[in-house]
Write an enzyme that holds these catalytic residues in place. Structure first.
Site, short mmCIF file in Angstrom:
data_model
loop_
_atom_site.label_atom_id
_atom_site.label_comp_id
_atom_site.label_asym_id
_atom_site.label_seq_id
_atom_site.Cartn_x
_atom_site.Cartn_y
_atom_site.Cartn_z
N ASP A 159 0.84 -1.19 0.00
CA ASP A 159 0.00 0.00 0.00
C ASP A 159 0.89 1.25 0.00
OD1 ASP A 159 -2.34 1.39 0.02
OD2 ASP A 159 -3.18 0.40 1.78
N ASP A 220 -10.78 2.88 -3.22
CA ASP A 220 -11.24 1.65 -2.55
C ASP A 220 -12.71 1.34 -2.85
OD1 ASP A 220 -8.77 1.75 -1.41
OD2 ASP A 220 -9.48 2.04 0.65
C1 GLA Z 1 -6.04 1.50 1.70
C2 GLA Z 1 -6.16 0.42 0.62
C3 GLA Z 1 -7.24 -0.59 1.02
C4 GLA Z 1 -6.89 -1.21 2.36
C5 GLA Z 1 -6.71 -0.12 3.41
C6 GLA Z 1 -6.18 -0.67 4.71
O1 GLA Z 1 -7.17 2.29 1.79
O2 GLA Z 1 -6.47 0.98 -0.62
O3 GLA Z 1 -7.36 -1.59 0.03
O4 GLA Z 1 -5.72 -1.97 2.23
O5 GLA Z 1 -5.79 0.89 2.96
O6 GLA Z 1 -6.00 0.30 5.67
#
Ligand code: GLA
Length: 436
Positions: A159, A220
């Site tokens: 990430d 997301d």
């Molecule tokens: C980001 C990523 C998600 C998830 C969250 C976890 O938002 O895009 O897919 O992994 O972090 O905190």
């Protein structure tokens, strides 16, 4: 169409040589990922079944192994954020939260391997993960990669919270090298493009294909149709940039499947499954496999949708048509001269009877075998024959189309009754048949 297919083939072959050379993920990876459904639930005292702990991943592994998922290709069990301790150990290594993962990540990986499954783990290029856990700064990349390999991890999602563009530009390629240097094949998922807006010139898809096996391009997913539709719109509005970036070993990732959760109707669930298959997207379900409805399971376990998703040619499909009346048509070329079509309705009134023909959708002359992915019905269809598909609001009709079939009466007559639409010349002006 033939020229287009040839060009796509050439593009696929050229790009295949540019993919990350770790031999991983020649078809889109499939499995389960904790984040969308279980987030950062830490309350193991009051919510032991749902908190982020080794028990949750063991439960999901058991379901994947025992409920027919693994055989269909759903083999990854992926941990996301909030798995680690707030502190690195005395040697500076990441460590799992000792209360929630008392047996440690390596034991969990072994649990997966013993069942023909694989374990995925999550980290973050930056000072902290998005959930505030220890991140991987540039100076920790080698150590963390080696730790994951020592734990026998099979996939790693990197990430990008709490780092800037310059650090990311260094960190993502360095992690790729560090993972390769461990000698353990580890599928590498990069969130880098999502942090840089997902589009050139900030994002270099050629480079991504050389260092990552898959990458998140966009925001997301949430448990709602609005969210799914927003993702669909962004990916197909940018298909000219995104589709050429994908191929065996390197995939665009529109984020998890939420089929089986709370936000989607049956039609919307089919739409997500169908369009993720058209996009050659990784299929990571984020749902509760212990309580999933049989309806949702049927959609996620649809064999033909999975075959289309997993096609070895690995060409990402495109939107061919966006009709003002609210129907989109998507197409993906498949190996063995086959293809997939999805008719999608953005309408919110009633099933829409959309009329078209294969020749209008660029198919060359001939008759084709059509298999309706969600009804299981098949028929033979001539390129020039008009047909009507009835597409439910926010739903899809999905077809697998095989290469022009030779005339075979058995395909056409069943029990003496004629099946399917107008076939012979001279019948093209007949009333268009309805395909149910
Ligand atoms: C980001 C990523 C998600 C998830 C969250 C976890 O938002 O895009 O897919 O992994 O972090 O905190």
């Amino acid at each position: 169409m033939q020229v287009a297919v040839l060009l796509l083939l050439v593009a696929a072959l050229c790009s295949a040589t540019l993919a990350l050379d770790n031999g991983e993920m020649r078809v889109p990876p499939m499995g389960w990922l904790a984040w969308e459904r279980f987030r950062c639930d830490l309350d193991c005292e009051h919510d032991p079944k749902n908190c982020i702990s080794e028990n949750l991943f063991i439960d999901m592994a058991d379901r994947l192994a025992e409920d027919g998922w693994r055989e269909l290709g759903y083999v990854y069990v992926n941990i996301d954020d909030c798995w680690s301790s707030m502190k690195r150990d005395e040697k500076g290594r990441l460590q799992a939260d000792p209360k929630r993962f008392p047996r440690g990540i390596k034991e969990l990986a072994r649990y997966m391997h013993a069942r023909g499954l694989k374990l995925g783990l999550y980290g973050d290029m930056g000072t902290h993960t998005c959930g505030g856990y220890p991140g991987t700064t540039l100076d920790n990349i080698d150590l963390d990669a080696q730790t994951f390999a020592d734990w026998e991890v099979d996939m790693f999602k990197f990430d990008g919270c709490y780092s800037n563009a310059t650090e990311q530009e260094q960190g993502y390629p360095l992690m790729s090298k560090a993972l390769n240097a461990t000698g353990r094949p580890i599928g590498y998922s990069c969130s880098w493009p999502a942090y840089q807006g997902g589009l050139p010139p900030k994002v270099n898809y050629t480079e991504l294909g050389q260092i990552c096996n898959l990458w998140r391009n966009y925001g997301d997913i949430q448990d709602s149709w609005d969210s799914v539709l927003n993702i669909i719109n962004w990916f197909f509005e940018n298909q000219d940039v995104l589709a050429p970036a994908a191929g065996p070993g390197k995939w665009n990732d529109p984020d998890m499947l939420i089929v089986g959760d709370f936000g989607l109707s049956v039609d919307q669930s089919r739409a997500q499954m169908a369009l993720w298959a058209i996009m050659a997207a990784p299929l990571f379900m984020s749902n509760d496999l212990r309580t999933i409805s049989s309806g949702a399971r049927t959609i996620l376990q649809n064999k033909m949708a999975i075959i289309i998703n997993q096609d070895p040619m690995g060409v990402q499909g495109r939107r061919l048509v966006k009709e003002k009346i609210g129907i989109d048509v998507f197409w993906r070329p498949l190996s063995k001269n086959a293809s997939a079509l999805v008719f999608f309705s953005r309408r919110t009134d009633m099933p829409y009877r959309y009329q078209t023909s294969l020749s209008k959708l660029n198919y060359t002359a001939g008759s084709y075998e059509i298999y309706d992915v969600f009804t299981g019905k098949s028929m033979t269809l001539k390129d020039s024959a008009p047909f009507v598909v009835s597409v439910n609001p926010t739903g899809v009709v999905m077809w697998h189309v095989s290469a022009p079939a030779k005339w075979n009466p058995r395909h056409f007559y069943k029990g003496g009754r004629r099946q399917g639409p107008a076939f012979d010349g001279g019948e093209e002006n007949a009333v268009p048949p309805v395909f149910l």
